[in-house]
Design a protein around this motif. Structure first.
Motif, PDB file in Angstrom:
ATOM      1  N   PHE A  21       2.991   9.077   5.089  1.00 14.63           N
ATOM      2  CA  PHE A  21       2.314   8.779   3.844  1.00 14.63           C
ATOM      3  C   PHE A  21       3.030   7.661   3.082  1.00 14.63           C
ATOM      4  N   VAL A  22       4.356   7.780   3.031  1.00 10.18           N
ATOM      5  CA  VAL A  22       5.136   6.762   2.324  1.00 10.18           C
ATOM      6  C   VAL A  22       4.985   5.403   2.999  1.00 10.18           C
ATOM      7  N   ILE A  23       5.031   5.404   4.324  1.00 10.42           N
ATOM      8  CA  ILE A  23       4.875   4.138   5.060  1.00 10.42           C
ATOM      9  C   ILE A  23       3.507   3.535   4.784  1.00 10.42           C
ATOM     10  N   VAL A  41       3.544   2.095   1.223  1.00 10.97           N
ATOM     11  CA  VAL A  41       4.315   0.850   1.150  1.00 10.97           C
ATOM     12  C   VAL A  41       3.551  -0.274   1.841  1.00 10.97           C
ATOM     13  N   TRP A  42       3.059  -0.011   3.048  1.00  8.88           N
ATOM     14  CA  TRP A  42       2.371  -1.047   3.798  1.00  8.88           C
ATOM     15  C   TRP A  42       1.044  -1.429   3.135  1.00  8.88           C
ATOM     16  N   GLY A  43       0.264  -0.441   2.738  1.00  9.77           N
ATOM     17  CA  GLY A  43      -1.053  -0.712   2.181  1.00  9.77           C
ATOM     18  C   GLY A  43      -1.017  -1.174   0.738  1.00  9.77           C
ATOM     19  N   PHE A  44      -0.461  -0.365  -0.127  1.00 13.71           N
ATOM     20  CA  PHE A  44      -0.500  -0.668  -1.554  1.00 13.71           C
ATOM     21  C   PHE A  44       0.510  -1.747  -1.934  1.00 13.71           C
ATOM     22  N   VAL A  67      -0.071  -5.687  -3.141  1.00 16.23           N
ATOM     23  CA  VAL A  67       0.457  -6.241  -4.398  1.00 16.23           C
ATOM     24  C   VAL A  67       1.312  -7.475  -4.098  1.00 16.23           C
ATOM     25  N   MET A  68       2.156  -7.386  -3.087  1.00 26.18           N
ATOM     26  CA  MET A  68       3.012  -8.524  -2.728  1.00 26.18           C
ATOM     27  C   MET A  68       2.177  -9.734  -2.320  1.00 26.18           C
ATOM     28  N   TRP A  99       2.443  -8.644   6.807  1.00 28.56           N
ATOM     29  CA  TRP A  99       1.997  -7.596   5.889  1.00 28.56           C
ATOM     30  C   TRP A  99       2.359  -7.897   4.442  1.00 28.56           C
ATOM     31  N   HIS A 100       3.367  -8.704   4.191  1.00 26.78           N
ATOM     32  CA  HIS A 100       3.738  -8.980   2.806  1.00 26.78           C
ATOM     33  C   HIS A 100       3.387 -10.393   2.348  1.00 26.78           C
ATOM     34  N   HIS A 101       2.989 -11.272   3.273  1.00 25.50           N
ATOM     35  CA  HIS A 101       2.595 -12.620   2.879  1.00 25.50           C
ATOM     36  C   HIS A 101       1.166 -12.960   3.265  1.00 25.50           C
TER      37      HIS A 101
END
Length: 105
Positions: A1-3, A6-9, A13-14, A55-57
């Motif tokens: 769930f945490v992963i 972090v990955w989705g939400f 945002v990032m 995933w972050h850019h």
């Protein structure tokens, strides 16, 4: 769930903040061309194609398309800035509420 969170939400945002930074640089300089050249050079140096997703850019092609879209339509760029401003205010309030709950609960 945490992963997934972090990955989705957080990743979403990032990516949005990254797009806003791209747009701000194009607005400050007055043209997106130096940013686009830098992103293209980054893709070339890394040996990756423009379509490789992070995933972050996001992908370089997505970032370039987004900044070109917002530069071509300044109203959409203003709406994007306003949306992210509301998001930052929401996160600030959420953080304050979480701190207050931790301190006084």
């Amino acid at each position: 769930f945490v992963i997934l969170c972090v990955w989705g939400f957080f990743g979403s945002v990032m990516r949005q903040c990254e797009r806003e930074a791209d747009l701000a640089s194009a607005e400050i300089i007055g043209t997106p061309l130096p940013l686009i050249a830098a992103l293209e050079k980054l893709a070339f140096i890394n040996g990756k194609t423009r379509k490789v997703y992070s995933w972050h850019h996001g992908s370089i092609s997505q970032r370039i398309a987004t900044v070109e879209q917002f530069v071509a339509n300044p109203i959409a760029g203003q709406h994007f800035h306003a949306k992210l401003r509301r998001m930052r205010i929401f996160f600030a309030i959420l953080t304050i509420v979480a701190i207050v709950i931790q301190v006084f609960w």
